[in-house]
Design a protein around this motif. Structure first.
Motif, PDB file in Angstrom:
ATOM      1  N   SER A 297     -69.432 -48.151 -53.452  1.00  0.00           N
ATOM      2  CA  SER A 297     -70.046 -47.209 -54.288  1.00  0.00           C
ATOM      3  C   SER A 297     -71.183 -47.636 -55.045  1.00  0.00           C
ATOM      4  O   SER A 297     -72.479 -46.948 -55.527  1.00  0.00           O
ATOM      5  CB  SER A 297     -68.970 -46.557 -55.294  1.00  0.00           C
ATOM      6  N   SER A 298     -71.123 -49.057 -55.500  1.00  0.00           N
ATOM      7  CA  SER A 298     -72.060 -49.616 -56.150  1.00  0.00           C
ATOM      8  C   SER A 298     -73.437 -49.629 -55.458  1.00  0.00           C
ATOM      9  O   SER A 298     -74.563 -50.296 -56.229  1.00  0.00           O
ATOM     10  CB  SER A 298     -71.869 -51.003 -56.637  1.00  0.00           C
ATOM     11  N   GLN A 299     -73.478 -49.402 -54.045  1.00  0.00           N
ATOM     12  CA  GLN A 299     -74.768 -49.717 -53.405  1.00  0.00           C
ATOM     13  C   GLN A 299     -75.281 -48.150 -53.200  1.00  0.00           C
ATOM     14  O   GLN A 299     -76.280 -48.029 -52.539  1.00  0.00           O
ATOM     15  CB  GLN A 299     -74.432 -50.166 -51.856  1.00  0.00           C
ATOM     16  N   THR A 300     -74.649 -47.183 -53.772  1.00  0.00           N
ATOM     17  CA  THR A 300     -75.337 -46.034 -53.856  1.00  0.00           C
ATOM     18  C   THR A 300     -76.539 -45.917 -54.483  1.00  0.00           C
ATOM     19  O   THR A 300     -76.717 -46.487 -55.793  1.00  0.00           O
ATOM     20  CB  THR A 300     -74.594 -44.822 -54.661  1.00  0.00           C
ATOM     21  N   SER A 301     -77.756 -45.556 -54.062  1.00  0.00           N
ATOM     22  CA  SER A 301     -79.223 -45.810 -54.502  1.00  0.00           C
ATOM     23  C   SER A 301     -80.109 -45.071 -53.667  1.00  0.00           C
ATOM     24  O   SER A 301     -79.916 -44.527 -52.849  1.00  0.00           O
ATOM     25  CB  SER A 301     -79.335 -47.318 -54.566  1.00  0.00           C
ATOM     26  N   VAL A 302     -81.431 -45.353 -54.049  1.00  0.00           N
ATOM     27  CA  VAL A 302     -82.417 -44.894 -53.228  1.00  0.00           C
ATOM     28  C   VAL A 302     -83.421 -46.328 -52.821  1.00  0.00           C
ATOM     29  O   VAL A 302     -83.710 -47.028 -53.546  1.00  0.00           O
ATOM     30  CB  VAL A 302     -83.671 -44.191 -54.169  1.00  0.00           C
ATOM     31  N   TYR A 303     -83.360 -46.333 -51.702  1.00  0.00           N
ATOM     32  CA  TYR A 303     -84.019 -47.659 -50.818  1.00  0.00           C
ATOM     33  C   TYR A 303     -85.426 -47.356 -50.354  1.00  0.00           C
ATOM     34  O   TYR A 303     -85.693 -46.629 -49.840  1.00  0.00           O
ATOM     35  CB  TYR A 303     -82.878 -47.894 -49.854  1.00  0.00           C
ATOM     36  N   PHE A 304     -86.262 -48.250 -50.925  1.00  0.00           N
ATOM     37  CA  PHE A 304     -87.565 -48.158 -50.565  1.00  0.00           C
ATOM     38  C   PHE A 304     -87.957 -49.426 -49.733  1.00  0.00           C
ATOM     39  O   PHE A 304     -87.721 -50.540 -49.814  1.00  0.00           O
ATOM     40  CB  PHE A 304     -88.554 -48.230 -51.629  1.00  0.00           C
ATOM     41  N   CYS A 305     -88.683 -49.190 -48.687  1.00  0.00           N
ATOM     42  CA  CYS A 305     -89.437 -50.437 -47.713  1.00  0.00           C
ATOM     43  C   CYS A 305     -90.866 -50.257 -47.909  1.00  0.00           C
ATOM     44  O   CYS A 305     -91.251 -49.286 -48.380  1.00  0.00           O
ATOM     45  CB  CYS A 305     -89.189 -50.068 -46.242  1.00  0.00           C
ATOM     46  N   ALA A 306     -91.060 -51.656 -48.078  1.00  0.00           N
ATOM     47  CA  ALA A 306     -92.917 -51.623 -48.361  1.00  0.00           C
ATOM     48  C   ALA A 306     -93.315 -52.699 -47.440  1.00  0.00           C
ATOM     49  O   ALA A 306     -92.608 -53.571 -47.045  1.00  0.00           O
ATOM     50  CB  ALA A 306     -92.979 -51.942 -49.849  1.00  0.00           C
ATOM     51  N   THR A 307     -94.553 -52.617 -47.161  1.00  0.00           N
ATOM     52  CA  THR A 307     -95.040 -53.747 -46.563  1.00  0.00           C
ATOM     53  C   THR A 307     -96.761 -54.136 -47.212  1.00  0.00           C
ATOM     54  O   THR A 307     -97.079 -53.528 -47.970  1.00  0.00           O
ATOM     55  CB  THR A 307     -95.676 -52.915 -45.052  1.00  0.00           C
ATOM     56  N   SER A 308     -96.976 -55.315 -46.732  1.00  0.00           N
ATOM     57  CA  SER A 308     -98.403 -55.850 -47.319  1.00  0.00           C
ATOM     58  C   SER A 308     -98.673 -57.004 -46.256  1.00  0.00           C
ATOM     59  O   SER A 308     -97.900 -57.663 -45.812  1.00  0.00           O
ATOM     60  CB  SER A 308     -98.293 -56.253 -48.519  1.00  0.00           C
ATOM     61  N   GLY A 309     -99.785 -57.442 -46.535  1.00  0.00           N
ATOM     62  CA  GLY A 309    -100.211 -58.772 -45.940  1.00  0.00           C
ATOM     63  C   GLY A 309    -101.165 -58.603 -44.540  1.00  0.00           C
ATOM     64  O   GLY A 309    -100.717 -58.730 -43.565  1.00  0.00           O
ATOM     65  N   ILE A 310    -102.553 -58.375 -44.898  1.00  0.00           N
ATOM     66  CA  ILE A 310    -103.281 -58.740 -43.715  1.00  0.00           C
ATOM     67  C   ILE A 310    -103.571 -60.167 -43.500  1.00  0.00           C
ATOM     68  O   ILE A 310    -103.622 -60.801 -44.601  1.00  0.00           O
ATOM     69  CB  ILE A 310    -104.688 -57.959 -44.096  1.00  0.00           C
ATOM     70  N   GLN A 311    -103.224 -60.961 -42.555  1.00  0.00           N
ATOM     71  CA  GLN A 311    -103.241 -62.114 -42.349  1.00  0.00           C
ATOM     72  C   GLN A 311    -104.312 -62.861 -43.103  1.00  0.00           C
ATOM     73  O   GLN A 311    -105.360 -62.535 -42.732  1.00  0.00           O
ATOM     74  CB  GLN A 311    -103.224 -62.626 -40.773  1.00  0.00           C
ATOM     75  N   GLY A 312    -103.998 -63.967 -43.924  1.00  0.00           N
ATOM     76  CA  GLY A 312    -105.069 -64.631 -44.607  1.00  0.00           C
ATOM     77  C   GLY A 312    -105.829 -64.216 -45.893  1.00  0.00           C
ATOM     78  O   GLY A 312    -106.374 -64.717 -46.512  1.00  0.00           O
ATOM     79  N   MET A 313    -105.363 -62.950 -46.332  1.00  0.00           N
ATOM     80  CA  MET A 313    -105.909 -62.125 -47.415  1.00  0.00           C
ATOM     81  C   MET A 313    -104.822 -62.419 -48.748  1.00  0.00           C
ATOM     82  O   MET A 313    -103.683 -62.547 -48.281  1.00  0.00           O
ATOM     83  CB  MET A 313    -106.105 -60.693 -47.274  1.00  0.00           C
TER      84      MET A 313
ATOM     85  N   ASP B  41    -103.757 -61.555 -52.726  1.00  0.00           N
ATOM     86  CA  ASP B  41    -103.897 -60.492 -53.860  1.00  0.00           C
ATOM     87  C   ASP B  41    -103.754 -59.185 -53.056  1.00  0.00           C
ATOM     88  O   ASP B  41    -104.893 -58.355 -53.236  1.00  0.00           O
ATOM     89  CB  ASP B  41    -105.080 -60.676 -54.625  1.00  0.00           C
ATOM     90  N   GLN B  42    -102.849 -58.938 -52.438  1.00  0.00           N
ATOM     91  CA  GLN B  42    -102.947 -57.478 -51.594  1.00  0.00           C
ATOM     92  C   GLN B  42    -101.863 -56.616 -52.047  1.00  0.00           C
ATOM     93  O   GLN B  42    -100.786 -56.987 -52.821  1.00  0.00           O
ATOM     94  CB  GLN B  42    -102.591 -57.762 -49.997  1.00  0.00           C
ATOM     95  N   PRO B  43    -102.002 -55.131 -52.114  1.00  0.00           N
ATOM     96  CA  PRO B  43    -100.897 -54.352 -52.630  1.00  0.00           C
ATOM     97  C   PRO B  43    -100.152 -54.122 -51.652  1.00  0.00           C
ATOM     98  O   PRO B  43    -100.342 -54.492 -50.482  1.00  0.00           O
ATOM     99  CB  PRO B  43    -101.995 -52.987 -52.908  1.00  0.00           C
ATOM    100  N   GLN B  44     -98.859 -53.538 -52.149  1.00  0.00           N
ATOM    101  CA  GLN B  44     -97.510 -53.200 -51.257  1.00  0.00           C
ATOM    102  C   GLN B  44     -97.881 -51.832 -50.946  1.00  0.00           C
ATOM    103  O   GLN B  44     -98.152 -50.961 -51.915  1.00  0.00           O
ATOM    104  CB  GLN B  44     -96.568 -53.529 -52.063  1.00  0.00           C
ATOM    105  N   HIS B  45     -97.379 -51.362 -49.771  1.00  0.00           N
ATOM    106  CA  HIS B  45     -97.427 -49.794 -49.267  1.00  0.00           C
ATOM    107  C   HIS B  45     -96.083 -49.602 -49.057  1.00  0.00           C
ATOM    108  O   HIS B  45     -95.227 -50.180 -48.592  1.00  0.00           O
ATOM    109  CB  HIS B  45     -98.201 -49.815 -47.981  1.00  0.00           C
ATOM    110  N   PHE B  46     -95.830 -48.346 -49.512  1.00  0.00           N
ATOM    111  CA  PHE B  46     -94.260 -48.031 -49.585  1.00  0.00           C
ATOM    112  C   PHE B  46     -93.860 -46.653 -48.919  1.00  0.00           C
ATOM    113  O   PHE B  46     -94.896 -45.850 -48.761  1.00  0.00           O
ATOM    114  CB  PHE B  46     -93.872 -47.467 -51.005  1.00  0.00           C
ATOM    115  N   GLY B  47     -92.907 -46.741 -48.114  1.00  0.00           N
ATOM    116  CA  GLY B  47     -92.385 -45.645 -47.444  1.00  0.00           C
ATOM    117  C   GLY B  47     -91.908 -44.439 -48.558  1.00  0.00           C
ATOM    118  O   GLY B  47     -91.618 -44.844 -49.682  1.00  0.00           O
ATOM    119  N   ASP B  48     -91.419 -43.532 -48.214  1.00  0.00           N
ATOM    120  CA  ASP B  48     -91.125 -42.486 -48.766  1.00  0.00           C
ATOM    121  C   ASP B  48     -89.294 -42.591 -49.436  1.00  0.00           C
ATOM    122  O   ASP B  48     -88.656 -41.716 -50.113  1.00  0.00           O
ATOM    123  CB  ASP B  48     -91.088 -41.170 -48.249  1.00  0.00           C
TER     124      ASP B  48
END
Lengths: 114, 115
Positions: free
Chosen positions: B83-99, B101-108
């Motif tokens: 029950s303690s794992q009841t939550s909202v889970y978000f996935c995010a991505t980042s990282g163009i190879q070699g760059m 200071d990049q932002p993360q992009h989130f799913g809904d």
């Protein structure tokens, strides 16, 4: 543990007014980022400021960074009802391996009344 | 945003059952992250991946495992949900190879309720 502490936790203003949110953090950072979250949606990136930068602008957004005080502020000018959302700061901490991991603050809930 | 799809979007399950959440990205980003969001805690990092089959623990990894067999998919598994794992889970991505200071992009997000 939370790296970023945001202040205030909630802010209520009228359309046209400016909104200022503050973020404090504890460790040395590569960059600090601000995100916005509308109710029921994922976070959207607003602006990134690097540790060697002091101020950055994007449209109606102005971000400042003071690394000596380990603090940042986000200013939204001429606010609109559509700016109503939660705003989060996030820090990319300096570490031996940097995989772009972020540590988020608890957020500021901004309500802009028409 | 950035072609990130989370599935399912909502799930209700019972304590003790296994649960797998999926994150799919179409941006060829190197890094992927799983967060949970709970009132009063903001977003907390569960696990992250820095390449295919390369994963590591985040701040709140106990009770969770992940797998990344190809660039576009990052799976989060609750082996025996509590029950303690009841939550909202978000996935995010980042990282163009070699760059840097990049932002993360989130799913809904996935809203998970464990009864």
């Amino acid at each position: 543990s939370q790296q970023g502490e945001e202040d205030p936790q909630a802010l209520s203003i009228q359309e046209g007014e400016n909104a200022t949110m503050n973020c404090s953090y504890k460790t040395s950072i590569n960059n600090l980022q601000w995100y916005r979250q509308n109710s029921g949606r994922g976070l959207v990136h607003l602006i990134l400021i690097r540790s060697n930068e002091r101020e950055k602008h994007s449209g109606r957004l102005r971000v400042t960074l003071d690394t000596s005080k380990k603090s940042s502020s986000l200013l939204i000018t001429a606010s609109r009802a559509a700016d109503t959302a939660s705003y989060f700061c996030a820090t990319d901490e300096i570490s031996g391996t940097s995989y772009g991991k972020l540590t988020f603050g608890q957020g500021t809930i901004l309500t802009v009344h028409p | 945003d950035a072609g990130i799809t989370q599935s399912p979007r909502h799930k209700v399950t019972e304590t003790g059952t296994p649960v797998t959440l999926r994150c799919h990205q179409t941006e060829n980003h190197r890094y992927m992250y799983w967060y949970r969001q709970d009132p009063g805690h903001g977003l907390r990092l569960i696990h992250y991946s820095y390449g295919v089959k390369d994963t590591d623990k985040g701040e709140v990894s106990d009770g969770y495992s992940v797998s990344r067999s190809k660039t576009e998919d990052f799976l989060l598994t609750l082996e025996s949900a509590t029950s303690s794992q009841t939550s909202v889970y978000f996935c995010a991505t980042s990282g163009i190879q070699g760059m840097l200071d990049q932002p993360q992009h989130f799913g809904d997000g996935t809203r998970l309720s464990i009864l």
